[in-house]
Scaffold this motif. Structure first.
Motif, PDB file in Angstrom:
ATOM      1  N   LYS A   1      17.763   6.096   5.229  1.00  0.00           N
ATOM      2  CA  LYS A   1      16.834   4.995   4.942  1.00  0.00           C
ATOM      3  C   LYS A   1      15.386   5.455   5.154  1.00  0.00           C
ATOM      4  CE  LYS A   1      15.459   0.634   7.047  1.00  0.00           C
ATOM      5  NZ  LYS A   1      15.610  -0.189   8.257  1.00  0.00           N
ATOM      6  N   THR A   2      14.480   5.009   4.272  1.00  0.00           N
ATOM      7  CA  THR A   2      13.061   5.317   4.417  1.00  0.00           C
ATOM      8  C   THR A   2      12.482   4.479   5.552  1.00  0.00           C
ATOM      9  OG1 THR A   2      12.807   5.884   2.077  1.00  0.00           O
ATOM     10  CG2 THR A   2      10.810   5.309   3.265  1.00  0.00           C
ATOM     11  N   LEU A   3      11.900   5.144   6.547  1.00  0.00           N
ATOM     12  CA  LEU A   3      11.308   4.421   7.673  1.00  0.00           C
ATOM     13  C   LEU A   3       9.825   4.160   7.425  1.00  0.00           C
ATOM     14  CD1 LEU A   3      11.831   3.366  10.597  1.00  0.00           C
ATOM     15  CD2 LEU A   3      10.970   5.568  11.407  1.00  0.00           C
ATOM     16  N   LEU A   4       9.120   5.173   6.910  1.00  0.00           N
ATOM     17  CA  LEU A   4       7.681   5.053   6.675  1.00  0.00           C
ATOM     18  C   LEU A   4       7.373   5.404   5.224  1.00  0.00           C
ATOM     19  CD1 LEU A   4       4.878   4.692   8.314  1.00  0.00           C
ATOM     20  CD2 LEU A   4       4.749   7.175   8.116  1.00  0.00           C
ATOM     21  N   ASP A   5       6.602   4.537   4.565  1.00  0.00           N
ATOM     22  CA  ASP A   5       6.239   4.771   3.167  1.00  0.00           C
ATOM     23  C   ASP A   5       4.730   4.576   3.016  1.00  0.00           C
ATOM     24  OD1 ASP A   5       6.387   5.239   0.478  1.00  0.00           O
ATOM     25  OD2 ASP A   5       7.226   3.274  -0.050  1.00  0.00           O
TER      26      ASP A   5
ATOM     27  N   ASP B   1      -6.430   8.954  -1.335  1.00  0.00           N
ATOM     28  CA  ASP B   1      -5.304   8.639  -2.221  1.00  0.00           C
ATOM     29  C   ASP B   1      -4.044   9.445  -1.874  1.00  0.00           C
ATOM     30  OD1 ASP B   1      -4.126   7.226  -4.302  1.00  0.00           O
ATOM     31  OD2 ASP B   1      -4.679   8.697  -5.829  1.00  0.00           O
ATOM     32  N   VAL B   2      -3.618   9.341  -0.622  1.00  0.00           N
ATOM     33  CA  VAL B   2      -2.459  10.106  -0.128  1.00  0.00           C
ATOM     34  C   VAL B   2      -1.199   9.239  -0.159  1.00  0.00           C
ATOM     35  CG1 VAL B   2      -1.449  11.085   1.996  1.00  0.00           C
ATOM     36  CG2 VAL B   2      -3.755  11.751   1.277  1.00  0.00           C
ATOM     37  N   SER B   3      -0.110   9.799  -0.685  1.00  0.00           N
ATOM     38  CA  SER B   3       1.182   9.097  -0.729  1.00  0.00           C
ATOM     39  C   SER B   3       2.309  10.031  -0.283  1.00  0.00           C
ATOM     40  CB  SER B   3       1.492   8.612  -2.156  1.00  0.00           C
ATOM     41  OG  SER B   3       0.526   7.719  -2.623  1.00  0.00           O
ATOM     42  N   PHE B   4       3.145   9.557   0.617  1.00  0.00           N
ATOM     43  CA  PHE B   4       4.376  10.266   0.999  1.00  0.00           C
ATOM     44  C   PHE B   4       5.271   9.301   1.767  1.00  0.00           C
ATOM     45  CE2 PHE B   4       1.368  11.058   4.469  1.00  0.00           C
ATOM     46  CZ  PHE B   4       2.134  10.831   5.616  1.00  0.00           C
ATOM     47  N   SER B   5       6.520   9.673   1.952  1.00  0.00           N
ATOM     48  CA  SER B   5       7.445   8.833   2.720  1.00  0.00           C
ATOM     49  C   SER B   5       8.209   9.705   3.718  1.00  0.00           C
ATOM     50  CB  SER B   5       8.422   8.103   1.797  1.00  0.00           C
ATOM     51  OG  SER B   5       9.197   9.042   1.077  1.00  0.00           O
ATOM     52  N   ILE B   6       8.704   9.067   4.771  1.00  0.00           N
ATOM     53  CA  ILE B   6       9.491   9.766   5.794  1.00  0.00           C
ATOM     54  C   ILE B   6      10.767   8.962   6.044  1.00  0.00           C
ATOM     55  CG2 ILE B   6       9.500  10.733   8.131  1.00  0.00           C
ATOM     56  CD1 ILE B   6       6.453  10.688   8.119  1.00  0.00           C
ATOM     57  N   SER B   7      11.909   9.638   6.000  1.00  0.00           N
ATOM     58  CA  SER B   7      13.197   8.980   6.229  1.00  0.00           C
ATOM     59  C   SER B   7      13.528   8.939   7.710  1.00  0.00           C
ATOM     60  CB  SER B   7      14.311   9.725   5.487  1.00  0.00           C
ATOM     61  OG  SER B   7      14.051   9.748   4.101  1.00  0.00           O
TER      62      SER B   7
ATOM     63  N   ASN C   1       9.481   0.290   8.098  1.00  0.00           N
ATOM     64  CA  ASN C   1      10.703  -0.518   8.065  1.00  0.00           C
ATOM     65  C   ASN C   1      10.620  -1.611   7.005  1.00  0.00           C
ATOM     66  OD1 ASN C   1      12.977   0.143   9.478  1.00  0.00           O
ATOM     67  ND2 ASN C   1      12.275  -0.723  11.412  1.00  0.00           N
ATOM     68  N   GLY C   2       9.973  -1.295   5.885  1.00  0.00           N
ATOM     69  CA  GLY C   2       9.892  -2.244   4.766  1.00  0.00           C
ATOM     70  C   GLY C   2       8.774  -3.256   4.846  1.00  0.00           C
ATOM     71  N   GLU C   3       8.013  -3.278   5.964  1.00  0.00           N
ATOM     72  CA  GLU C   3       6.922  -4.249   6.111  1.00  0.00           C
ATOM     73  C   GLU C   3       5.565  -3.560   6.006  1.00  0.00           C
ATOM     74  OE1 GLU C   3       7.199  -7.473   9.043  1.00  0.00           O
ATOM     75  OE2 GLU C   3       9.087  -6.543   9.687  1.00  0.00           O
ATOM     76  N   ASN C   4       4.641  -4.210   5.298  1.00  0.00           N
ATOM     77  CA  ASN C   4       3.305  -3.654   5.112  1.00  0.00           C
ATOM     78  C   ASN C   4       2.465  -3.897   6.367  1.00  0.00           C
ATOM     79  OD1 ASN C   4       0.847  -2.708   4.231  1.00  0.00           O
ATOM     80  ND2 ASN C   4       0.815  -3.898   2.343  1.00  0.00           N
ATOM     81  N   ILE C   5       2.203  -2.811   7.128  1.00  0.00           N
ATOM     82  CA  ILE C   5       1.460  -2.909   8.386  1.00  0.00           C
ATOM     83  C   ILE C   5       0.058  -3.478   8.162  1.00  0.00           C
ATOM     84  CG2 ILE C   5       0.431  -1.565  10.270  1.00  0.00           C
ATOM     85  CD1 ILE C   5       2.676   0.469   9.893  1.00  0.00           C
ATOM     86  N   ILE C   6      -0.579  -3.074   7.067  1.00  0.00           N
ATOM     87  CA  ILE C   6      -1.971  -3.448   6.819  1.00  0.00           C
ATOM     88  C   ILE C   6      -2.136  -4.966   6.715  1.00  0.00           C
ATOM     89  CG2 ILE C   6      -3.837  -3.270   5.086  1.00  0.00           C
ATOM     90  CD1 ILE C   6      -2.921  -0.348   4.689  1.00  0.00           C
ATOM     91  N   LYS C   7      -1.097  -5.646   6.225  1.00  0.00           N
ATOM     92  CA  LYS C   7      -1.190  -7.107   6.065  1.00  0.00           C
ATOM     93  C   LYS C   7      -0.769  -7.877   7.321  1.00  0.00           C
ATOM     94  CE  LYS C   7      -0.914  -7.285   1.061  1.00  0.00           C
ATOM     95  NZ  LYS C   7      -0.132  -7.692  -0.120  1.00  0.00           N
ATOM     96  N   MET C   8      -0.368  -7.169   8.363  1.00  0.00           N
ATOM     97  CA  MET C   8       0.040  -7.835   9.603  1.00  0.00           C
ATOM     98  C   MET C   8      -1.179  -8.360  10.360  1.00  0.00           C
ATOM     99  SD  MET C   8       2.950  -5.318  11.193  1.00  0.00           S
ATOM    100  CE  MET C   8       4.572  -5.171  10.471  1.00  0.00           C
ATOM    101  N   ASN C   9      -0.970  -9.425  11.137  1.00  0.00           N
ATOM    102  CA  ASN C   9      -2.037  -9.911  12.009  1.00  0.00           C
ATOM    103  C   ASN C   9      -2.059  -9.096  13.304  1.00  0.00           C
ATOM    104  OD1 ASN C   9      -0.066 -11.017  13.812  1.00  0.00           O
ATOM    105  ND2 ASN C   9       0.047 -12.870  12.570  1.00  0.00           N
ATOM    106  N   LYS C  10      -3.047  -9.349  14.153  1.00  0.00           N
ATOM    107  CA  LYS C  10      -3.218  -8.539  15.381  1.00  0.00           C
ATOM    108  C   LYS C  10      -1.992  -8.589  16.277  1.00  0.00           C
ATOM    109  CE  LYS C  10      -8.157  -8.067  16.255  1.00  0.00           C
ATOM    110  NZ  LYS C  10      -9.269  -8.391  17.170  1.00  0.00           N
ATOM    111  N   LYS C  11      -1.385  -9.762  16.401  1.00  0.00           N
ATOM    112  CA  LYS C  11      -0.218  -9.926  17.276  1.00  0.00           C
ATOM    113  C   LYS C  11       0.958  -9.095  16.772  1.00  0.00           C
ATOM    114  CE  LYS C  11       2.395 -13.564  19.617  1.00  0.00           C
ATOM    115  NZ  LYS C  11       2.714 -15.013  19.658  1.00  0.00           N
ATOM    116  N   GLN C  12       1.165  -9.110  15.457  1.00  0.00           N
ATOM    117  CA  GLN C  12       2.269  -8.341  14.852  1.00  0.00           C
ATOM    118  C   GLN C  12       2.036  -6.835  15.011  1.00  0.00           C
ATOM    119  OE1 GLN C  12       1.845 -10.260  10.990  1.00  0.00           O
ATOM    120  NE2 GLN C  12       3.952 -11.010  11.101  1.00  0.00           N
TER     121      GLN C  12
END
Length: 320
Positions: free
Chosen positions: A4-8, A29-35, A71-82
């Motif tokens: 499973k991809t952990l980081l994308d 403009d860097v793109s890579f993923s880590i399983s 884990n499938g969630e976009n960190i950038i769109k998370m609030n401070k608590k998340q």
């Protein structure tokens, strides 16, 4: 079925405003993923944007553009608590074991800081202390080290304390930012072996940032090569060493000494011309073209995109 991809990471960029209203594009403009369970090595010369990439993933810097999925969630769109809650899953081990530990705290206090911040072992002092001793044992330190201060340890021991601190909150993913570059060569192999042992025991996933390609080969499953803020090649570790495609990767690998004097004497060394351009004013088109022996007319105007030229082997170069 693959892991499973952990980081994308998708089209990640990080800019800094500098004096005179100018912009420094540290990551471009860097793109890579880590399983899950994988070690992804990120290599390149000093100043190419490796550490900034790691710190932006961990949100120590805010990304200018792009997306970071953990884990499938976009960190950038998370609030401070998340984002704060995410610190138990993502940790960092810093380059300098001398500067990254608070000299006024004991080893116990340093390792348990993260546990306290995340509310682990509330009111259970003995449970917390037992966990500290367990972590010290894991990283090859002794029980009597728990109440000492950082200045009482060697560089290798301090880095082990830094590793124990990162493990304290039971993370899934660790960014190791040049964790061995400040250590003696004799200690480096020990610390790399420790990383590998802990990965098996704790089921960890690593982003291993370094400029020493020979060491990265031993620990990484896949490797990404960066130049002036851009990713120029990504491949499985063995494939990258056996078949480097990008002229920059070829030059980096040719600089690694070979222990056989006959082979070392007979092989061709690729010497790059000129200096690394300023990230505030990079060349148009391909950033590497000013130092590349294969540069063509199209390299001046067209930015090469990272594309798969062989199975699992990506390169950003107009030669392919």
């Amino acid at each position: 079925m693959g892991a499973k991809t952990l980081l994308d990471i998708r089209n990640l960029s990080k800019e800094f405003k500098v004096s005179g209203g100018r912009t420094l594009k540290a990551v471009n403009d860097v793109s890579f993923s880590i399983s899950e369970g994988e070690t992804f090595g990120l290599v390149g010369e000093s100043g190419c944007g490796k550490s900034t990439t790691g710190r932006t993933i961990l949100q120590l810097y805010n990304a200018t553009e792009g997306e970071i999925y953990f884990n499938g969630e976009n960190i950038i769109k998370m609030n401070k608590k998340q984002k704060y809650a995410l610190h138990s899953d993502m940790q960092m081990i810093f380059q300098d074991p001398y500067a990254s530990l608070n000299p006024r705290l004991t080893v116990t206090e340093i390792i348990s800081e993260g546990m306290d911040a995340l509310g682990m072992y509330k009111g259970d002092k003995s449970g917390k202390y037992d966990r500290v001793l367990e972590l010290l044992n894991k990283v090859g330190l002794k029980k009597n080290h728990a109440n000492r201060y950082p200045h009482e340890f060697s560089g290798g021991q301090r880095q082990r304390i830094g590793i124990a601190r990162a493990l304290a909150v039971k993370p899934k993913f660790i960014i190791a930012d040049e964790p061995i570059s400040a250590l003696d060569v004799s200690i480096q192999a020990q610390v790399v072996n420790l990383f590998q042992d802990l990965q098996e025991e704790e089921n960890l996933t690593y982003l291993f940032i370094a400029h020493d390609l020979s060491m990265v080969k031993h620990i990484s499953d896949r490797i990404g090569v960066m130049y002036l803020g851009k990713l120029v090649e990504v491949s499985e570790s063995v494939e990258l060493y056996d078949n480097p495609l990008h002229p920059y990767t070829q030059a980096l690998l040719s600089a690694i000494p070979i222990p056989d004097p006959k082979v070392e004497h007979s092989r061709e060394r690729i010497v790059l011309q000129g200096d690394v351009p300023s990230p505030m004013n990079p060349p148009s088109g391909c950033h590497f073209r000013t130092r590349c022996a294969h540069a063509k007319k199209e390299c001046e105007s067209m930015i090469p995109q990272l594309k798969e030229v062989e199975k699992g082997h990506f390169v950003a170069c107009h030669l392919y």
